[in-house]
Write a protein that holds these residues in place. Sequence first.
Motif, PDB file in Angstrom:
ATOM      1  N   ARG A 324       0.866  -1.456   0.010  1.00  9.90           N
ATOM      2  CA  ARG A 324      -0.036  -0.012   0.061  1.00  9.90           C
ATOM      3  C   ARG A 324       0.892   1.180   0.061  1.00  9.90           C
ATOM      4  N   LEU A 325       0.677   1.927  -0.903  1.00  9.22           N
ATOM      5  CA  LEU A 325       1.432   3.317  -1.196  1.00  9.22           C
ATOM      6  C   LEU A 325       0.651   4.519  -0.204  1.00  9.22           C
ATOM      7  N   LEU A 326       1.454   5.012   0.603  1.00 12.67           N
ATOM      8  CA  LEU A 326       1.060   6.363   1.270  1.00 12.67           C
ATOM      9  C   LEU A 326       1.229   7.491   0.776  1.00 12.67           C
ATOM     10  N   GLY A 327       0.139   8.539   0.766  1.00 12.37           N
ATOM     11  CA  GLY A 327       0.554   9.907   0.131  1.00 12.37           C
ATOM     12  C   GLY A 327       0.254   9.760  -1.275  1.00 12.37           C
ATOM     13  N   ARG A 328      -0.931   9.970  -1.721  1.00 12.55           N
ATOM     14  CA  ARG A 328      -1.276  10.108  -2.883  1.00 12.55           C
ATOM     15  C   ARG A 328      -1.844  11.472  -3.371  1.00 12.55           C
ATOM     16  N   GLY A 329      -1.063  12.558  -2.900  1.00 10.09           N
ATOM     17  CA  GLY A 329      -1.853  13.703  -2.738  1.00 10.09           C
ATOM     18  C   GLY A 329      -1.844  14.595  -4.244  1.00 10.09           C
ATOM     19  N   ARG A 330      -2.206  15.551  -4.619  1.00 14.56           N
ATOM     20  CA  ARG A 330      -2.358  16.284  -5.680  1.00 14.56           C
ATOM     21  C   ARG A 330      -1.054  16.630  -6.313  1.00 14.56           C
ATOM     22  N   GLU A 331       0.054  16.728  -5.740  1.00 14.78           N
ATOM     23  CA  GLU A 331       1.080  17.007  -6.294  1.00 14.78           C
ATOM     24  C   GLU A 331       2.383  16.253  -5.329  1.00 14.78           C
ATOM     25  N   ARG A 332       3.110  15.262  -5.987  1.00 13.21           N
ATOM     26  CA  ARG A 332       4.172  14.755  -5.483  1.00 13.21           C
ATOM     27  C   ARG A 332       5.621  14.882  -6.135  1.00 13.21           C
ATOM     28  N   SER A 333       6.598  14.611  -4.993  1.00 10.95           N
ATOM     29  CA  SER A 333       7.926  14.888  -5.778  1.00 10.95           C
ATOM     30  C   SER A 333       8.894  13.890  -4.998  1.00 10.95           C
ATOM     31  N   GLY A 334       9.775  12.951  -5.646  1.00 10.65           N
ATOM     32  CA  GLY A 334      10.743  12.154  -5.246  1.00 10.65           C
ATOM     33  C   GLY A 334      10.679  10.962  -4.255  1.00 10.65           C
ATOM     34  N   VAL A 335       9.362  10.714  -3.536  1.00 13.06           N
ATOM     35  CA  VAL A 335       9.340   9.938  -2.499  1.00 13.06           C
ATOM     36  C   VAL A 335       8.126   8.989  -2.841  1.00 13.06           C
ATOM     37  N   LEU A 336       8.473   7.535  -2.798  1.00 10.89           N
ATOM     38  CA  LEU A 336       7.916   6.580  -2.613  1.00 10.89           C
ATOM     39  C   LEU A 336       7.584   5.871  -1.424  1.00 10.89           C
ATOM     40  N   SER A 337       6.435   6.066  -0.562  1.00 10.63           N
ATOM     41  CA  SER A 337       6.442   5.639   0.725  1.00 10.63           C
ATOM     42  C   SER A 337       5.419   4.569   0.923  1.00 10.63           C
ATOM     43  N   PHE A 338       5.694   3.402   1.535  1.00 10.60           N
ATOM     44  CA  PHE A 338       4.658   2.306   1.407  1.00 10.60           C
ATOM     45  C   PHE A 338       4.860   1.278   2.591  1.00 10.60           C
ATOM     46  N   ILE A 339       3.884   0.719   2.716  1.00 15.12           N
ATOM     47  CA  ILE A 339       3.741  -0.674   3.821  1.00 15.12           C
ATOM     48  C   ILE A 339       3.391  -2.045   3.104  1.00 15.12           C
ATOM     49  N   MET A 340       3.950  -2.931   3.579  1.00 20.69           N
ATOM     50  CA  MET A 340       3.579  -4.264   2.940  1.00 20.69           C
ATOM     51  C   MET A 340       2.774  -5.176   4.040  1.00 20.69           C
ATOM     52  N   GLU A 341       1.620  -5.480   3.748  1.00 15.44           N
ATOM     53  CA  GLU A 341       0.916  -6.425   4.659  1.00 15.44           C
ATOM     54  C   GLU A 341       1.510  -7.313   5.182  1.00 15.44           C
ATOM     55  N   ASP A 342       1.481  -7.379   6.618  1.00 15.96           N
ATOM     56  CA  ASP A 342       2.044  -8.361   7.442  1.00 15.96           C
ATOM     57  C   ASP A 342       3.624  -8.351   7.556  1.00 15.96           C
ATOM     58  N   VAL A 343       4.360  -7.536   7.145  1.00 17.88           N
ATOM     59  CA  VAL A 343       5.810  -7.597   7.045  1.00 17.88           C
ATOM     60  C   VAL A 343       6.073  -6.183   7.866  1.00 17.88           C
ATOM     61  N   HIS A 344       7.100  -6.261   8.685  1.00 17.81           N
ATOM     62  CA  HIS A 344       7.502  -5.165   9.427  1.00 17.81           C
ATOM     63  C   HIS A 344       8.476  -4.089   8.388  1.00 17.81           C
ATOM     64  N   ALA A 345       8.257  -2.911   8.424  1.00 23.72           N
ATOM     65  CA  ALA A 345       8.976  -2.277   7.424  1.00 23.72           C
ATOM     66  C   ALA A 345      10.764  -2.578   7.369  1.00 23.72           C
ATOM     67  N   HIS A 346      11.089  -2.588   8.816  1.00 25.63           N
ATOM     68  CA  HIS A 346      12.583  -2.827   8.925  1.00 25.63           C
ATOM     69  C   HIS A 346      13.086  -4.403   8.392  1.00 25.63           C
ATOM     70  N   ASP A 347      12.204  -5.285   8.312  1.00 20.71           N
ATOM     71  CA  ASP A 347      12.463  -6.577   7.545  1.00 20.71           C
ATOM     72  C   ASP A 347      12.497  -6.521   6.226  1.00 20.71           C
ATOM     73  N   VAL A 348      11.631  -5.586   5.613  1.00 19.87           N
ATOM     74  CA  VAL A 348      11.608  -5.229   4.315  1.00 19.87           C
ATOM     75  C   VAL A 348      13.154  -4.380   3.965  1.00 19.87           C
ATOM     76  N   GLY A 349      13.406  -3.714   4.734  1.00 28.70           N
ATOM     77  CA  GLY A 349      14.863  -2.916   4.572  1.00 28.70           C
ATOM     78  C   GLY A 349      15.897  -3.932   4.713  1.00 28.70           C
ATOM     79  N   THR A 350      15.804  -4.741   5.597  1.00 26.01           N
ATOM     80  CA  THR A 350      16.837  -5.801   5.942  1.00 26.01           C
ATOM     81  C   THR A 350      17.345  -6.750   4.534  1.00 26.01           C
ATOM     82  N   ILE A 351      15.966  -7.385   3.854  1.00 27.75           N
ATOM     83  CA  ILE A 351      15.932  -8.053   2.776  1.00 27.75           C
ATOM     84  C   ILE A 351      16.438  -7.238   1.679  1.00 27.75           C
ATOM     85  N   LEU A 352      15.867  -6.240   1.430  1.00 25.69           N
ATOM     86  CA  LEU A 352      16.486  -5.384   0.356  1.00 25.69           C
ATOM     87  C   LEU A 352      18.152  -5.201   0.307  1.00 25.69           C
ATOM     88  N   ASP A 353      18.319  -4.776   1.485  1.00 25.62           N
ATOM     89  CA  ASP A 353      19.860  -4.732   1.685  1.00 25.62           C
ATOM     90  C   ASP A 353      20.730  -5.766   1.245  1.00 25.62           C
TER      91      ASP A 353
END
Length: 407
Positions: A324-353
Amino acid sequence: GSSFDVARIRADFPILHQEVRGRPLVYLDSAATTQKPQAVIDALVRYYTHDNANVHRGVHALSERATQAYEGARERVRRFINARETKEIIFVRGCTEAVNLVAQTYGRSKVGPGDEVLITAMEHHSDIVPWQMLCQQVGATLKVVPVDERGDLRMEQLDALLTERTRILAVTHVSNALGTVNPVREIVKRAHARGVPVLVDGAQALAHFRVDVQELDCDFYALSGHKMFGPTGIGVLYGKASVLESMPPWQGGGDMILTVTMEKTVYNRLPYRLEAGTPDISGAVGLAAAMDYIDAVGLDAISAHDRELLEYGSRALESVPGLRLLGRGRERSGVLSFIMEDVHAHDVGTILDREGVAIRAGHHCAQPLLSCFGVAATVRASLAMYNTREDIDALVRGLHKVREVFA
Ligand code: PMP
């Protein structure tokens, strides 16, 4: 754009050409700090190799050259943001110091008991905490413009929040946590209609689009060099001359004085009055080189590339199940902020690293904003001019790996 050659840009950033964890580095953390082109690195080396001395003091040749380099950088910044005069450019450590300076000088002298300071729910901690500290010191109240579920400011509430007690409004140009671009010109107009001055936090703006402080008509504008391809430790507080002139000094020390006796000090004129002590001379030189680099590439071309990549990235991420992407406002720049169902953000970060993909996981120094969305952390991929569709593809591949691990 046709003139924009991302391969040539990438060639200018030596740090990008390395492997981490056995994979080619994919750097998607530019909202935390941008990488530096060779031209900036060279400017620092050149300065320390040939010109280093203290500024404004010596009668000797090197001191003259260092002073010229430092004051030349001030003029470079003036031109980059189209300030009227060089004395409106105050060198500081970054946005954090710029806000603290304004809170402790302008704020301490103009905000009193029962007065109000207005900020937004979208601010970085560095545009919240200094105002909280001020409010505690003087007995003022902090008021907040809320955000809606898309990540836009609730502009319809702005006029009611601007009261006869409001002494200053502080707002970020771009949200570092969502990428929302705020309608700063409109906000300034409405605040000025009530006689309220405005500080704009430009940390996330200048690497992405042209900023003209006269057109925005803001009273203060803060920027950080390291978020626009320059060195860490250097930033700028722009202030309208008339407003800066009305402010008492902040830190005391060398350079900010004309004469000192044990009984009385006569302060220097702007901009020196607000720059106590030896400044970050090499940082200013590096920042000027970064601005030269940005202008050589062209901000219009950079903006077009950023927009294209943000759209590509949004579409690519929407294809990942449970994201799920957060922040779908009228005008955006530079950032894709999201959460993944049932997975903690830090675990996502570790696996991506492990895949060589550098993102940020956490609250992005915007805890109040994330709590508006009912989350404590997000994964944030943030873009700069050197990013490519391949970087986004690598991110998406990594996210599919995350799904497999947590399946
Ligand atoms: N404001 C915003 C919107 C930011 O993104 C940041 C840095 N993450 C800051 C302020 C603070 O900048 P600095 O740490 O360079 O002072």
